[in-house]
Design an enzyme around this catalytic site. Sequence first.
Site, PDB file in Angstrom:
ATOM      1  N   TYR A 298       0.842  -1.192   0.000  1.00  0.00           N
ATOM      2  CA  TYR A 298       0.000   0.000   0.000  1.00  0.00           C
ATOM      3  C   TYR A 298       0.880   1.246   0.000  1.00  0.00           C
ATOM      4  CZ  TYR A 298       0.600   0.172   5.165  1.00  0.00           C
ATOM      5  OH  TYR A 298       1.097   0.221   6.439  1.00  0.00           O
ATOM      6  N   GLY A 312       5.864   2.694  12.885  1.00  0.00           N
ATOM      7  CA  GLY A 312       4.784   2.864  11.924  1.00  0.00           C
ATOM      8  C   GLY A 312       3.405   2.966  12.536  1.00  0.00           C
ATOM      9  N   HIS A 316      -4.906   7.595  13.230  1.00  0.00           N
ATOM     10  CA  HIS A 316      -5.207   8.402  12.050  1.00  0.00           C
ATOM     11  C   HIS A 316      -6.570   8.040  11.469  1.00  0.00           C
ATOM     12  CE1 HIS A 316      -4.504   5.229   8.960  1.00  0.00           C
ATOM     13  NE2 HIS A 316      -3.618   4.764   9.824  1.00  0.00           N
ATOM     14  N   CYS A 334      -1.941   0.311  13.105  1.00  0.00           N
ATOM     15  CA  CYS A 334      -2.363   1.653  13.509  1.00  0.00           C
ATOM     16  C   CYS A 334      -3.725   1.609  14.201  1.00  0.00           C
ATOM     17  CB  CYS A 334      -2.444   2.566  12.290  1.00  0.00           C
ATOM     18  SG  CYS A 334      -0.828   2.967  11.561  1.00  0.00           S
ATOM     19  N   ASN A 336      -7.203   3.127  13.758  1.00  0.00           N
ATOM     20  CA  ASN A 336      -8.022   3.794  12.741  1.00  0.00           C
ATOM     21  C   ASN A 336      -9.259   4.419  13.362  1.00  0.00           C
ATOM     22  OD1 ASN A 336      -7.584   1.728   9.722  1.00  0.00           O
ATOM     23  ND2 ASN A 336      -6.149   2.958  10.917  1.00  0.00           N
TER      24      ASN A 336
END
Length: 388
Positions: A298, A312, A316, A334, A336
Amino acid sequence: MRRILLLLAVILVGSVGVVTAVAAAGGSGLPQVLPPPVPPAVVTYTPAAGAADVDAAAPASVTVQEGTFEEVTLTAEGAPAEGALNAERTQWSSTAPLAAGTSYTWGGTVKGRDGNTVPLQGSFATKAPSRLVRGTLNIGDGRTVGVAAPIRIQFNSHVTDRAAVERALTITTSVPVEGSWGWLPDEGGGSRVDYRPKEYWPTGTKVTVTAKLRGVNYGDDAAGAADISSTFRIGSAQVVKADVNSHRMIVMRDGVQVADFPASYGLASDPERNTRSGIHVVSEKFTDKRMVSERYDYDLIEKWAVRISNNGEFIHANPASAGAQGSANVTHGCVNLSIEDAEAYYNMAQYGDPVEVTGTPIALSARDGDIWDWTLSWEQWKALSALD
């Protein structure tokens, strides 16, 4: 006849005067012996006055014979060197390494046994290093930061004598705070040392860090290039509670819940995609952040990205995972959120805010890089000090 009597009288009077003089002189009839004069004070400097290219690691001292020191100073550009007198006040020695490439001047006075006062004077210069190493503080003057913010000094080269550097570092706080320096593995082009409190910083604390590094001998013929300092403030106690199994992200501020966002965390079935458990620390914010992974194929621009580790992991916005937010964990590690919630969190996040992730089998650790200070116990952290 009369003339003879007068002569005898004169002789008798002279004899009495002689006897009186002898008696006054000693009483024993012997000449008086005066004591030897008291010698003046003798001062010896090490290194000698006027010496150049002196080894900064060697101690400096001054001694006196036939007297005692009233006061001793050894200064460089007005700043005193650390030192102490012996119990007899006949010798002063430096108690910390001197600065490299620096001129030192003696001052003070000696009181001689003869009663005279002798000033201390003279100077010497230490050898200049072949390399100057600079340190940079991560928190600037006047900033407000979160309760988990570490103080970091990043050096632009390796530091060999870490104890010498640490002795030059001072932290002062407006309220009592227990904390310690800890040396992390070299990164970012050189050595780095962090200061963290035992517990989160108390809200509202004023913190001043002073690093008197100019001329400090770092070892390997290197020395500090300049002093650095900063004064900043600890803001509100804003703590993110991120329980991955709840599929929610809770924001607490000074003990009061201020937000409850539906969230999606790292995919549990892939250990490489698990969000790491442990205390993360907010370090950067981006309104737009490019995120790239060759492994997972990605290359995306994501909105309202708040970095929480150097592996990383971000909090977000991600519209692609909107259907899973609040119900399933599908991300690559992450946290999300929706666009609206991510923007709301972005606007409230500050450097140093803790993000407490729980519920995954993979723990945040040193291999995740950057700020992993809070993954260690207090005893483990203190062991990283060069002075412990």
